[in-house]
Design a protein around this motif. Structure first.
Motif, PDB file in Angstrom:
ATOM      1  N   ALA A   1      35.956  10.897  61.498  1.00  0.00           N
ATOM      2  CA  ALA A   1      34.649  10.670  60.896  1.00  0.00           C
ATOM      3  C   ALA A   1      33.992  11.972  60.443  1.00  0.00           C
ATOM      4  O   ALA A   1      33.932  12.936  61.204  1.00  0.00           O
ATOM      5  N   TRP A   2      33.528  11.980  59.191  1.00  0.00           N
ATOM      6  CA  TRP A   2      32.605  12.980  58.653  1.00  0.00           C
ATOM      7  C   TRP A   2      33.166  14.407  58.624  1.00  0.00           C
ATOM      8  O   TRP A   2      32.438  15.369  58.813  1.00  0.00           O
ATOM      9  N   ASN A   3      34.447  14.536  58.322  1.00  0.00           N
ATOM     10  CA  ASN A   3      35.057  15.866  58.390  1.00  0.00           C
ATOM     11  C   ASN A   3      34.694  16.764  57.211  1.00  0.00           C
ATOM     12  O   ASN A   3      34.739  17.990  57.344  1.00  0.00           O
ATOM     13  N   THR A   4      34.337  16.181  56.060  1.00  0.00           N
ATOM     14  CA  THR A   4      33.843  17.042  54.980  1.00  0.00           C
ATOM     15  C   THR A   4      32.539  17.702  55.420  1.00  0.00           C
ATOM     16  O   THR A   4      32.321  18.901  55.209  1.00  0.00           O
ATOM     17  N   LEU A   5      31.686  16.918  56.031  1.00  0.00           N
ATOM     18  CA  LEU A   5      30.405  17.452  56.500  1.00  0.00           C
ATOM     19  C   LEU A   5      30.613  18.579  57.508  1.00  0.00           C
ATOM     20  O   LEU A   5      29.998  19.644  57.401  1.00  0.00           O
ATOM     21  N   THR A   6      31.487  18.367  58.470  1.00  0.00           N
ATOM     22  CA  THR A   6      31.602  19.322  59.578  1.00  0.00           C
ATOM     23  C   THR A   6      32.538  20.484  59.299  1.00  0.00           C
ATOM     24  O   THR A   6      32.344  21.581  59.841  1.00  0.00           O
ATOM     25  N   HIS A   7      33.562  20.290  58.435  1.00  0.00           N
ATOM     26  CA  HIS A   7      34.600  21.299  58.325  1.00  0.00           C
ATOM     27  C   HIS A   7      34.919  21.805  56.924  1.00  0.00           C
ATOM     28  O   HIS A   7      35.743  22.707  56.786  1.00  0.00           O
ATOM     29  N   ALA A   8      34.286  21.244  55.904  1.00  0.00           N
ATOM     30  CA  ALA A   8      34.572  21.758  54.565  1.00  0.00           C
ATOM     31  C   ALA A   8      34.124  23.210  54.451  1.00  0.00           C
ATOM     32  O   ALA A   8      32.956  23.534  54.683  1.00  0.00           O
ATOM     33  N   ASN A   9      35.069  24.093  54.137  1.00  0.00           N
ATOM     34  CA  ASN A   9      34.764  25.519  53.894  1.00  0.00           C
ATOM     35  C   ASN A   9      33.891  26.123  54.997  1.00  0.00           C
ATOM     36  O   ASN A   9      33.020  26.957  54.728  1.00  0.00           O
ATOM     37  N   ASN A  10      34.134  25.691  56.222  1.00  0.00           N
ATOM     38  CA  ASN A  10      33.324  26.176  57.343  1.00  0.00           C
ATOM     39  C   ASN A  10      34.017  27.396  57.947  1.00  0.00           C
ATOM     40  O   ASN A  10      35.111  27.297  58.501  1.00  0.00           O
ATOM     41  N   PRO A  11      33.396  28.589  57.865  1.00  0.00           N
ATOM     42  CA  PRO A  11      34.086  29.802  58.292  1.00  0.00           C
ATOM     43  C   PRO A  11      34.106  30.004  59.801  1.00  0.00           C
ATOM     44  O   PRO A  11      34.799  30.900  60.287  1.00  0.00           O
ATOM     45  N   HIS A  12      33.353  29.193  60.548  1.00  0.00           N
ATOM     46  CA  HIS A  12      33.189  29.440  61.985  1.00  0.00           C
ATOM     47  C   HIS A  12      34.242  28.702  62.828  1.00  0.00           C
ATOM     48  O   HIS A  12      34.850  27.771  62.383  1.00  0.00           O
TER      49      HIS A  12
END
Length: 370
Positions: free
Chosen positions: A359-370
């Motif tokens: 669920a909702w992986n674009t929100l949480t992990h798209a281009n997320n550098p952390h």
């Protein structure tokens, strides 16, 4: 090469199941700035039934799930209530509006007061799917919200009802089962700070990933799950759904269908992501398998003609919203070129939910550098 020794972290990091506080803070900044793809992904989350503040949870003492959820006595209700709790926990953190945290708590408390067992043949898979979402939600709420009096009872529920069903794995099933079971086990281990369960999950993960995704370095035949009893060439080919030609990135379930393959790929990435938040780099061990598998399946999901040697020249597409976590880890953080995977992700954004455990992986992990 001998894998590094299994070792739970000396200090667990919270929230640390799939998402970390730095990741959540990054997303909140992007959402508040109206940046894409996060803003659209967040709007989709808030508009989904899972974010509803009028949701009525449907807990039951015994959830009974047969093959393909037949019978379905609480199976869909449990999975979707767990996804709702995770959805609401994200809504809470990203808006800082307490009504979302309180609703997530109400759903989790409803289940922890009632659930006692899972039965029938799909019990291990059902337990794993639900626990994967429960632990993400519980981590965020317990460690970012002011108060959750029922957190201890929820932890007891995870230890007594969920963990025994998943911790020992399921070596003789299709690989997505055991991978999801290990994802759930790791999430429970982090939430309850159970080092033995953490070590157990990592140990099984390390043998199951090579048995789920083939690399040419494995030899003429794929590796097999320890304890499965699958050890001859005909048995291995049958287990790989009658596929007899093996190439980098082929999955044990590729010739079954891409949907179940996608479940396994999601759990591999989710597991490695949680371990990373706990200070353990499992991406270093699975990166080649994961990147090849994501790339191979993305190619054919995008519509490339299927060669005759692969699944008899025909595949069942439907990979699902399963690529963002692994792609962010490998392409964005590690700099590995993944053009086919990226193209497919950009076509599918924003990734929503598969209504099972993703669920909702674009929100949480798209281009997320952390």
């Amino acid at each position: 090469m001998t894998p590094p020794a299994v070792a739970a972290p000396p200090v667990f990091q919270h929230p640390g199941v799939l998402v970390s506080k730095p990741q959540l803070d990054f997303v909140r900044g992007k959402v508040n700035a109206g940046a894409q793809p996060w803003r659209t992904a967040f709007d989709r989350l808030l508009a989904s039934p899972y974010a509803s503040l009028s949701r009525t949870p449907k807990p039951r003492a015994v959830v009974e799930c047969g093959p393909y959820s037949k019978p379905n006595n609480g199976c869909t209700d449990e999975r979707e209530d767990a996804i709702a709790a995770y959805t609401l926990s994200l809504a809470w953190y990203l808006t800082q509006d307490a009504k979302y945290a309180n609703k997530a708590i109400a759903i989790m408390d409803a289940w922890s007061a009632v659930i006692r067992d899972h039965t029938n043949s799909n019990a291990p898979l059902q337990t794993a799917w639900s626990a994967s979402s429960w632990t993400r939600a519980a981590e965020i709420v317990r460690h970012t919200y002011t108060s959750w009096p029922g957190a201890g009872r929820f932890a007891t529920m995870l230890r007594s009802v969920y963990l025994p069903e998943v911790i020992n794995g399921r070596a003789n099933t299709n690989g997505n089962w055991e991978l999801t079971m290990m994802e759930a086990t790791l999430g429970i281990a982090v939430f309850t700070e159970d080092r033995a369960a953490y070590d157990r999950a990592v140990g099984i993960f390390r043998t199951r990933v090579p048995a789920f995704i083939y690399l040419t370095g494995d030899g003429a035949l794929p590796k097999t799950p320890p304890g499965s009893g699958i050890d001859t060439r005909p048995e291995i080919i049958a287990y790989w759904h009658d596929q007899s030609t093996f190439v980098d990135g082929l999955s044990q379930e590729t010739c079954r269908d891409f949907t179940h393959t996608g479940y396994g790929l999601a759990s591999i990435a989710n597991f490695a992501e949680t371990a990373r938040h706990q200070g353990q780099d499992l991406y270093a061990e699975v990166r080649d398998r994961l990147r090849h598998a994501m790339g191979l399946h993305a190619r054919y999901q995008l519509g490339e003609a299927v060669p005759s040697w692969l699944c008899g020249g025909s595949v069942k597409r439907g990979l699902g919203p399963v690529l963002e976590v692994g792609h962010n880890a490998l392409a964005n953080r590690l700099g590995i070129p993944m053009s086919n995977t990226q193209r497919l992700i950009e076509q599918q954004r924003p990734e929503g939910t598969n209504n099972l455990f993703v669920a909702w992986n674009t929100l949480t992990h798209a281009n997320n550098p952390h």
